[in-house]
Design an enzyme around this catalytic site. Structure first.
Site, PDB file in Angstrom:
ATOM      1  N   LYS A 191      -5.137  -6.439  -7.987  1.00 32.95           N
ATOM      2  CA  LYS A 191      -3.940  -5.842  -8.561  1.00 32.95           C
ATOM      3  C   LYS A 191      -3.646  -6.622  -9.841  1.00 32.95           C
ATOM      4  O   LYS A 191      -3.028  -7.686  -9.796  1.00 32.95           O
ATOM      5  CB  LYS A 191      -2.777  -5.968  -7.577  1.00 32.95           C
ATOM      6  CG  LYS A 191      -2.948  -5.144  -6.301  1.00 32.95           C
ATOM      7  CD  LYS A 191      -1.818  -5.406  -5.333  1.00 32.95           C
ATOM      8  CE  LYS A 191      -1.671  -4.301  -4.288  1.00 32.95           C
ATOM      9  NZ  LYS A 191      -2.895  -3.984  -3.567  1.00 32.95           N
ATOM     10  N   LYS A 240      -3.868   4.934   5.994  1.00 33.90           N
ATOM     11  CA  LYS A 240      -3.355   3.702   6.596  1.00 33.90           C
ATOM     12  C   LYS A 240      -3.662   3.664   8.097  1.00 33.90           C
ATOM     13  O   LYS A 240      -3.445   4.648   8.804  1.00 33.90           O
ATOM     14  CB  LYS A 240      -1.841   3.613   6.389  1.00 33.90           C
ATOM     15  CG  LYS A 240      -1.426   3.510   4.932  1.00 33.90           C
ATOM     16  CD  LYS A 240      -1.618   2.095   4.396  1.00 33.90           C
ATOM     17  CE  LYS A 240      -1.135   2.007   2.956  1.00 33.90           C
ATOM     18  NZ  LYS A 240      -1.296   0.668   2.381  1.00 33.90           N
TER      19      LYS A 240
HETATM   20 MG    MG Z   1      -4.151  -2.551   0.646  1.00 37.11          MG
END
Ligand code: MG
Length: 336
Positions: free
Chosen positions: A264, A152
């Site tokens: 997703k 991240k």
């Molecule tokens: Mg992402």
């Protein structure tokens, strides 16, 4: 086809609270549904919404389930409105499950067996801890078998993150691929700096491993800027938050996006329409989880196996986010 329809809401606590840019997430809530067709074949489905990522809320999904009759048809299932993408996914995948074409048991005592299919053909991506912790904890993730890592960014000051990044690329084995996920948290200038840094290191032969892509560098509203960045740099960009649903995905494609799309399946919407879109446009996809149970995971991995191209690792880590999955799920489904 007609189906007997039953559903049951569930709640499960994350082993560790999940920190997202929308705050802390402690409990995953969703709905398990069961469709039994006229030949008594059973199909399981799961509705696992993430409303802050662009799907309906759990309440909206529950309202939809509650107003349905006990017997439903294909017509009902294939006309679920686009405002309920997680419901579209849950119901359609329950039909597919029951049809038996995935090769999972759908009769008798097999019906409660939720075996994750053998998707060893697809590599998995593993999440590194944020910040400096990645430097001394990557080996744990490596030992779990991952060769594609996600780290991240956009969490800390950029100068500090770039320093850690420099160490990280020289620490990780050269055979690894690294994804940098900003979750829309960079400014335009910062995004330029990240992309320039990656391009520059590569051009100078100073990049010991592959930077696979930078994920969602800017907020959803700044699509044009991301489109421009994707044309200005060699380092690839993947859209994630921008393409939560099939409608958004199609809109980005229509506006010229030819970079990577993170899909997703659990919240993107109708699997049949997703298939159609991917086949028609041959888009470059990465499949990723929504912290679903083994039921939606099975359906998602089916789609990933069918639609993944370029051998990109999928984000369905075998990380342990929940405890005792198997027994919990089987007892939940037993009474349904
Ligand atoms: Mg992402």
């Amino acid at each position: 086809m007609r189906y007997q329809f039953k559903f049951r809401p569930y709640q499960r606590r994350f082993v560790r609270s999940l920190t997202t840019n929308h705050g802390n997430w402690d409990i995953r809530e969703g709905i398990i549904l069961r469709l039994t067709d006229e030949t008594l074949r059973v199909g399981w489905g799961e509705i696992a919404p993430i409303s802050w990522f662009g799907s309906e809320t759990l309440e909206q999904a529950l309202d939809f389930c509650r107003q349905l009759p006990e017997e439903i048809t294909d017509e009902i299932i294939f006309s679920i409105p686009d405002e309920l993408p997680a419901c579209q996914f849950g119901f359609e995948s329950a039909c597919e499950w029951g049809s038996g074409k995935w090769g999972v048991g759908s009769k008798g005592d097999e019906e409660n067996n939720f075996i994750t299919p053998n998707s060893s053909l697809l590599p998995y991506s593993g999440l590194l801890p944020a910040g400096e912790a990645a430097l001394n904890q990557w080996e744990t993730v490596w030992q779990q078998g991952y060769r594609t890592f996600k780290w991240k960014i956009g969490v800390d000051a950029i100068a500090h993150e770039l320093e850690i990044f420099e160490s990280l690329i020289h620490t990780l084995p050269a055979s690894t691929k690294l994804r940098l996920d900003a979750n829309g948290g960079l400014t335009y200038e910062e995004a330029n700096l990240w992309l320039w840094t990656c391009d520059n290191l590569k051009a100078n032969g100073e990049l010991p491993l592959e930077i696979e892509f930078i994920e969602q560098p800017l907020p959803v509203e700044q699509f044009q800027e991301m489109l421009e960045l994707s044309m200005s740099y060699k380092t690839a960009i993947a859209l994630d938050e921008s393409v939560a649903t099939l409608g958004q995905l199609a809109a980005c494609y229509q506006q010229g996006w030819r970079g990577i799309f993170v899909i997703k399946p659990g919240i993107v919407g109708s699997p049949s329409r997703l298939r159609k879109f991917c086949h028609q446009h041959q888009i470059d996809t990465v499949f990723s989880s929504v912290f679903e149970t083994a039921i939606a995971r099975l359906a998602s991995l089916q789609l990933a196996a069918e639609l993944s191209r370029n051998n990109r690792a999928i984000g369905f880590g075998i990380d342990h986010f929940f405890e005792q999955e198997e027994t919990w799920l089987q007892s939940l489904c037993k009474d349904l």
